[in-house]
Scaffold this motif. Structure first.
Motif, mmCIF file in Angstrom:
data_model
loop_
_atom_site.group_PDB
_atom_site.id
_atom_site.type_symbol
_atom_site.label_atom_id
_atom_site.label_comp_id
_atom_site.label_asym_id
_atom_site.label_seq_id
_atom_site.Cartn_x
_atom_site.Cartn_y
_atom_site.Cartn_z
ATOM 1 N N TYR A 108 95.391 14.005 -29.161
ATOM 2 C CA TYR A 108 95.672 13.318 -27.890
ATOM 3 C C TYR A 108 94.795 13.837 -26.747
ATOM 4 O O TYR A 108 95.084 13.612 -25.580
ATOM 5 N N ASP A 109 93.722 14.551 -27.086
ATOM 6 C CA ASP A 109 92.756 15.001 -26.082
ATOM 7 C C ASP A 109 91.735 13.904 -25.822
ATOM 8 O O ASP A 109 91.433 13.090 -26.711
ATOM 9 N N VAL A 110 91.176 13.896 -24.625
ATOM 10 C CA VAL A 110 90.127 12.945 -24.253
ATOM 11 C C VAL A 110 88.785 13.663 -24.309
ATOM 12 O O VAL A 110 88.627 14.766 -23.767
ATOM 13 N N ILE A 111 87.809 13.024 -24.967
ATOM 14 C CA ILE A 111 86.478 13.602 -25.127
ATOM 15 C C ILE A 111 85.443 12.545 -24.758
ATOM 16 O O ILE A 111 85.577 11.377 -25.150
ATOM 17 N N LEU A 112 84.442 12.932 -24.001
ATOM 18 C CA LEU A 112 83.264 12.098 -23.791
ATOM 19 C C LEU A 112 82.195 12.562 -24.772
ATOM 20 O O LEU A 112 81.848 13.751 -24.810
ATOM 21 N N LEU A 113 81.672 11.630 -25.561
ATOM 22 C CA LEU A 113 80.656 11.952 -26.566
ATOM 23 C C LEU A 113 79.453 11.050 -26.372
ATOM 24 O O LEU A 113 79.599 9.826 -26.275
ATOM 25 N N ASN A 114 78.271 11.655 -26.285
ATOM 26 C CA ASN A 114 77.040 10.885 -26.335
ATOM 27 C C ASN A 114 76.627 10.793 -27.807
ATOM 28 O O ASN A 114 76.237 11.799 -28.396
ATOM 29 N N PRO A 115 76.742 9.609 -28.433
ATOM 30 C CA PRO A 115 76.474 9.524 -29.870
ATOM 31 C C PRO A 115 75.011 9.754 -30.243
ATOM 32 O O PRO A 115 74.713 9.982 -31.414
ATOM 33 N N ILE A 116 74.118 9.702 -29.257
ATOM 34 C CA ILE A 116 72.692 9.932 -29.536
ATOM 35 C C ILE A 116 72.366 11.419 -29.484
ATOM 36 O O ILE A 116 71.769 11.975 -30.405
ATOM 37 N N THR A 117 72.761 12.080 -28.397
ATOM 38 C CA THR A 117 72.429 13.500 -28.221
ATOM 39 C C THR A 117 73.497 14.427 -28.787
ATOM 40 O O THR A 117 73.262 15.616 -28.931
ATOM 41 N N LYS A 118 74.687 13.888 -29.079
ATOM 42 C CA LYS A 118 75.856 14.628 -29.568
ATOM 43 C C LYS A 118 76.471 15.536 -28.496
ATOM 44 O O LYS A 118 77.345 16.367 -28.806
ATOM 45 N N ALA A 119 76.036 15.401 -27.246
ATOM 46 C CA ALA A 119 76.642 16.168 -26.157
ATOM 47 C C ALA A 119 78.100 15.741 -25.981
ATOM 48 O O ALA A 119 78.451 14.586 -26.220
ATOM 49 N N GLN A 120 78.949 16.690 -25.528
ATOM 50 C CA GLN A 120 80.367 16.407 -25.354
ATOM 51 C C GLN A 120 80.886 17.009 -24.057
ATOM 52 O O GLN A 120 80.413 18.057 -23.611
ATOM 53 N N PHE A 121 81.872 16.328 -23.465
ATOM 54 C CA PHE A 121 82.670 16.879 -22.375
ATOM 55 C C PHE A 121 84.130 16.706 -22.764
ATOM 56 O O PHE A 121 84.534 15.638 -23.230
ATOM 57 N N HIS A 122 84.923 17.749 -22.538
ATOM 58 C CA HIS A 122 86.323 17.703 -22.922
ATOM 59 C C HIS A 122 87.209 17.562 -21.684
ATOM 60 O O HIS A 122 86.974 18.199 -20.655
ATOM 61 N N PHE A 123 88.241 16.742 -21.819
ATOM 62 C CA PHE A 123 89.192 16.476 -20.748
ATOM 63 C C PHE A 123 90.602 16.795 -21.253
ATOM 64 O O PHE A 123 90.819 16.994 -22.450
ATOM 65 N N PRO A 124 91.591 16.855 -20.351
ATOM 66 C CA PRO A 124 92.927 17.313 -20.758
ATOM 67 C C PRO A 124 93.612 16.391 -21.770
ATOM 68 O O PRO A 124 93.222 15.242 -21.971
ATOM 69 N N CYS A 125 94.658 16.930 -22.362
ATOM 70 C CA CYS A 125 95.492 16.188 -23.310
ATOM 71 C C CYS A 125 96.274 15.107 -22.561
ATOM 72 O O CYS A 125 96.778 15.327 -21.454
ATOM 73 N N LEU A 126 96.381 13.924 -23.175
ATOM 74 C CA LEU A 126 97.087 12.810 -22.548
ATOM 75 C C LEU A 126 98.593 12.841 -22.800
ATOM 76 O O LEU A 126 99.348 12.158 -22.107
ATOM 77 N N LYS A 127 99.034 13.607 -23.759
ATOM 78 C CA LYS A 127 100.441 13.535 -24.161
ATOM 79 C C LYS A 127 101.412 13.808 -23.017
ATOM 80 O O LYS A 127 102.484 13.193 -22.963
ATOM 81 N N PRO A 128 101.117 14.731 -22.066
ATOM 82 C CA PRO A 128 102.066 14.946 -20.961
ATOM 83 C C PRO A 128 102.314 13.705 -20.111
ATOM 84 O O PRO A 128 103.314 13.654 -19.378
ATOM 85 N N LEU A 129 101.429 12.702 -20.171
ATOM 86 C CA LEU A 129 101.648 11.475 -19.401
ATOM 87 C C LEU A 129 102.659 10.548 -20.062
ATOM 88 O O LEU A 129 103.146 9.607 -19.428
ATOM 89 N N ASP A 130 102.978 10.783 -21.331
ATOM 90 C CA ASP A 130 103.885 9.912 -22.067
ATOM 91 C C ASP A 130 105.301 10.056 -21.504
ATOM 92 O O ASP A 130 105.860 11.154 -21.465
#
Length: 392
Positions: A108-130
């Motif tokens: 339930y974590d949010v990740i930004l992924l560049n599929p070309i460079t494979k770079a990633q940024f991680h964002f908080p878990c969404l589950k607490p919003l449920d």
């Protein structure tokens, strides 16, 4: 004696890389060898490609695919590329215009992924919003969460100290909730929404985010306000544009907003053929199809939407991704005055035998011609194909 191209000076290789014109050529150049990769990496911030058309990240295919290879379809040349993207398997994905795929993984974590460079940024878990919405009968919580909880992830590219950073907006709980997180945040910050009226779509234009509600009202936020862990209220509720919303009935299955220059566009998507599983005529392969679109331009002074059949030298991209407006003048393979769309009717994905993804294709606004994409890797119960614009 044959020349050893790998021994060229780094600055010379960099100059050659800057002469390349297409995104595909630059990628091929950068993977030729380590030396060329180093040279291309050093100049990629200076390199400017021809306008890049959206690429379609196809649905994951786990059958006979131990290496987690995912196919990407390039509209400009009708070619498919195989990319090693194990991070995307089991995740719900939304495309963006900035080269990033926004994903919710099985934690339930949010990740930004560049599929070309494979770079990633991680964002908080969404589950607490449920807020405790129960999953559909017979469906696991994980399956329900990935398919239904987040209706849309929208990536914002925000100027920051002579650079930029990414902010992610999440629309959740059937378009009733809205929250944001910046890079490095430990939790999601709720944004004030009109709880009594359903939100329809969001779009970002320069330093503002606009939200459209089904009663026709539009509200806006300044992006620079998305920087504190507090409830952010919109700037105003002043704009009410109700003329076109007399059409808000069951024949319209989705409404989008998009940006063309400094103009706001409204896109109405019509579908047909949604059936009931108890109906003897129910088609378990294709239970709904897009049958057409209407596009409106906002006239702010008059506070009305005006229908249009001519978008000029642009194409719209809507569906299970951020809505995008793409210039077509020099973008090979992208047709002007067309709408490219993906399947985003997530309510039905789990019900149909072949799952969702079939309602993907393009529509010519002027001629009303529709064409659908068919083939392998289109179907998924939680993450059908999504468009993104590749960037390094």
């Amino acid at each position: 004696m044959a020349a050893d191209w790998s021994m060229l000076p780094l600055d010379v290789v960099g100059v050659i890389a800057l002469k390349l014109q297409t995104f595909e050529d630059f990628i091929k150049f950068s993977v030729a060898c380590r030396w060329w990769n180093r040279a291309s990496s050093s100049v990629k911030h200076q390199w400017k490609a021809k306008p890049v058309v959206p690429w379609l990240l196809l649905a994951e295919n786990t059958k006979d695919n131990p290496d987690c290879v995912r196919k990407i379809f390039n509209l400009s040349n009708n070619k498919r590329y195989n990319l090693y993207l194990p991070e995307t398997f089991g995740a719900r994905c939304w495309g963006s215009p900035y080269g990033w795929i926004a994903m919710i993984d099985r934690n339930y974590d949010v990740i930004l992924l560049n599929p070309i460079t494979k770079a990633q940024f991680h964002f908080p878990c969404l589950k607490p919003l449920d807020c405790g919405t129960p999953p559909t009968s017979g469906e696991s919580y994980e399956s329900w969460f990935l398919r239904c909880f987040a209706n849309r992830l929208i990536v914002l590219k925000v100027p920051q100290n002579n650079n930029y950073e990414f902010v992610v907006l999440v629309v959740y709980e059937y378009y009733q909730g809205l929250a944001f997180a910046r890079q490095g945040d430990q939790q999601w910050t709720p944004i004030f929404v009109k709880s009594e009226v359903k939100m329809v779509d969001l779009v970002a234009i320069e330093d503002k985010v606009f939200a459209l509600y089904e009663d026709g009202s539009i509200v806006s936020w300044n992006v620079d306000e998305f920087n504190a862990l507090q409830l952010i209220k919109p700037a105003d509720y002043s704009l009410h544009v109700n003329l076109v919303f007399v059409k808000l009935n069951k024949s319209i299955n989705q409404i989008y907003m998009a940006q063309s220059g400094n103009e706001l566009l409204l896109v109405l998507r019509y579908k047909d053929g949604v059936g009931n599983a108890d109906n003897t005529d129910f088609d378990h392969d294709i239970v709904y199809r897009t049958i057409g679109f209407e596009v409106y331009k906002l006239k702010p002074k008059d506070k009305i939407w005006e229908i249009t059949k001519d978008l000029g030298e642009v194409a719209l991209v809507v569906g299970g991704n951020s809505s995008m407006c793409v210039a077509t003048g020099h973008a090979e393979g992208l047709q002007r005055n067309c709408i490219y769309f993906t399947d985003d009717d997530y309510v039905y994905w789990r019900l149909v035998r072949e799952k969702g993804g079939h309602d993907t294709g393009f529509y010519d606004i002027k001629t009303d011609v529709l064409q659908f994409y068919e083939g392998d890797d289109m179907r998924s119960s939680f993450s059908p194909p999504t468009f993104f614009i590749p960037q390094l």
